[in-house]
Structure formats: C-alpha cells, structure tokens
Write an enzyme that holds these catalytic residues in place. Sequence first.
Site, mmCIF file in Angstrom:
data_model
loop_
_atom_site.group_PDB
_atom_site.id
_atom_site.type_symbol
_atom_site.label_atom_id
_atom_site.label_comp_id
_atom_site.label_asym_id
_atom_site.label_seq_id
_atom_site.Cartn_x
_atom_site.Cartn_y
_atom_site.Cartn_z
ATOM 1 N N GLY A 15 7.864 95.443 40.827
ATOM 2 C CA GLY A 15 8.725 95.755 39.696
ATOM 3 C C GLY A 15 9.223 97.190 39.645
ATOM 4 O O GLY A 15 9.547 97.701 38.562
ATOM 5 N N HIS A 112 19.412 92.615 46.776
ATOM 6 C CA HIS A 112 18.857 92.238 48.079
ATOM 7 C C HIS A 112 18.806 93.471 48.973
ATOM 8 O O HIS A 112 19.778 94.235 49.028
ATOM 9 C CB HIS A 112 19.703 91.139 48.728
ATOM 10 N N ASP A 152 20.539 84.826 48.891
ATOM 11 C CA ASP A 152 21.055 86.182 49.113
ATOM 12 C C ASP A 152 22.521 86.184 49.559
ATOM 13 O O ASP A 152 22.925 86.948 50.447
ATOM 14 C CB ASP A 152 20.157 86.926 50.115
ATOM 15 N N GLU A 181 18.000 101.420 46.234
ATOM 16 C CA GLU A 181 18.057 100.209 45.411
ATOM 17 C C GLU A 181 17.967 100.540 43.924
ATOM 18 O O GLU A 181 18.690 99.957 43.108
ATOM 19 C CB GLU A 181 16.877 99.284 45.757
HETATM 20 C C1 GAR Z 1 13.295 94.799 46.478
HETATM 21 O O1 GAR Z 1 13.324 95.487 47.709
HETATM 22 C C2 GAR Z 1 14.376 93.745 46.430
HETATM 23 O O2 GAR Z 1 15.567 94.122 47.084
HETATM 24 C C3 GAR Z 1 13.707 92.608 47.152
HETATM 25 O O3 GAR Z 1 12.405 92.611 46.627
HETATM 26 C C4 GAR Z 1 12.018 93.959 46.375
HETATM 27 C C5 GAR Z 1 11.394 94.042 44.998
HETATM 28 O O4 GAR Z 1 10.800 95.307 44.797
HETATM 29 N N1 GAR Z 1 14.401 91.368 46.943
HETATM 30 C C6 GAR Z 1 14.586 90.461 47.906
HETATM 31 O O5 GAR Z 1 14.114 90.575 49.015
HETATM 32 C C7 GAR Z 1 15.421 89.260 47.514
HETATM 33 N N2 GAR Z 1 15.716 88.475 48.668
HETATM 34 P P1 GAR Z 1 10.243 95.704 43.367
HETATM 35 O O6 GAR Z 1 9.345 94.551 42.885
HETATM 36 O O7 GAR Z 1 9.474 96.960 43.576
HETATM 37 O O8 GAR Z 1 11.420 95.884 42.452
#
Ligand code: GAR
Length: 203
Positions: A15, A112, A152, A181
């Site tokens: 998160g 993504h 995605d 991100e």
């Molecule tokens: C992030 O890197 C996001 O881009 C990825 O999960 C991670 C969540 O990080 N999402 C995907 O891979 C979707 N296909 P977080 O829980 O620290 O925000």
Amino acid sequence: MSQLPRLIVCISGTGTNLQALIDACHTGTLAAQIVLVVSNRKQAYGLQRAAAAGIPTLYAPLKGWAEREAYDADLARQLLPYQPDLIVLAGWMHIFSGAFLSHFPQQVINLHPALPGAFPGMNAIERAFAAYMQGQITISGCMVHYVIPEVDAGPVIATAIVPFHAGDTLESYAARLHAAEHHLLVQATRQVLSERQAQELVP
Ligand code: GAR
C-alpha cells in the site's frame, strides 16, 4: 469535505501507492477524499495504513466464491453505496470482469509498473529488469490506464519512463520505479478527476 470527489482504493499488498494518495489528499495536492479501502488479502499492510488514516476498510476475499464473476458482482454491490466517483486499483491483484466494471463505466483506473503493452501481469518489475540485463530493453516505466477486462491493458491515462542506470540492481531500479509510481498515480488521479469535473460528472 462532502463536496470532494469520492475515491475507493483497492489494494492487495503493502500500500505505498495508497499512502501516496492518502498523503496527497491530506496535503491538498489531490482534491479528493478516500471513502473506502478494499483489500482482497487480509494481511495487506495497506489496510493498516488506511486504518491509521481513519479510512473505512473492507476485506473482500475471493476464497469461497465458486465463480469470479459472482465475486465481482457482489463486490460491486458492496461498493455502490459508497457512491465512488473513481475507483483506483493500486496494487490490486485481481482481474475485474465486466460483472464489476459494468457498474462503474470509465470509473476504474489501474497502476501498472511497466509501460503500455509491456510485461502485463505479476512481477512486471522483475521481468523488465531481467529483459534489461539480457540487453533487450533500455527503459521501462509505469502507467495508469482505464481498466478493461484484459489484464493491465486499456486506454492509457499517463505514463512515466524510468530508465535503467549502469550498475542498477533489481532493488535500486525497483526503488526508483516505485518513487515514480507514487508521483504518477497522484498526477493521473488528479487528471481523471479534473476531466470528469469538466464534464460535470464529479463535484
Ligand atoms: C505497484 O508496483 C503496482 O504498480 C503493482 O503493485 C505494486 C503495489 O505496490 N501493480 C501491479 O503489478 C498490477 N499488475 P504498493 O502495494 O506498495 O502500492
């Protein structure tokens, strides 16, 4: 407060991107309110981040549902009373079907950790880094896009290029990508809300 656009954020893990949205809402960088955080994993640390920020949470496990579409329809039914203006998938590891998406047209966006068309699905950063090490790519990045039932994929809202640097390790690259991100997700959410405000679809 009640006039701010209403966000629901869906997570499955740490998160950190949820935290970026929480912080942006608190500082006013993002003129919105997070009305609910949903997780399909009980242990997701993001649930604690939400609780610490005083945001209601919903744990919605897929387990126990014989069919994905029934789960999706039920989750949509649970989210509708929150009247979200936008649903942000921030590390949400579940592919929504039309049974969910049909309730929220043009209202679900996803982050993504790769550029459009590249490395869809799980472990995108690891796969991009491996491709870099094999000399197949020199840049990767991250994107925010509208969600369609294909994983995605969907109309792109914003991208950020994150080049590889000489001497990068997976860890150093991932840290740089995650920082990009956090910035991109806030920017893209703001952009979508402002486009919807121009169409008078959100307050
Ligand atoms: C992030 O890197 C996001 O881009 C990825 O999960 C991670 C969540 O990080 N999402 C995907 O891979 C979707 N296909 P977080 O829980 O620290 O925000």
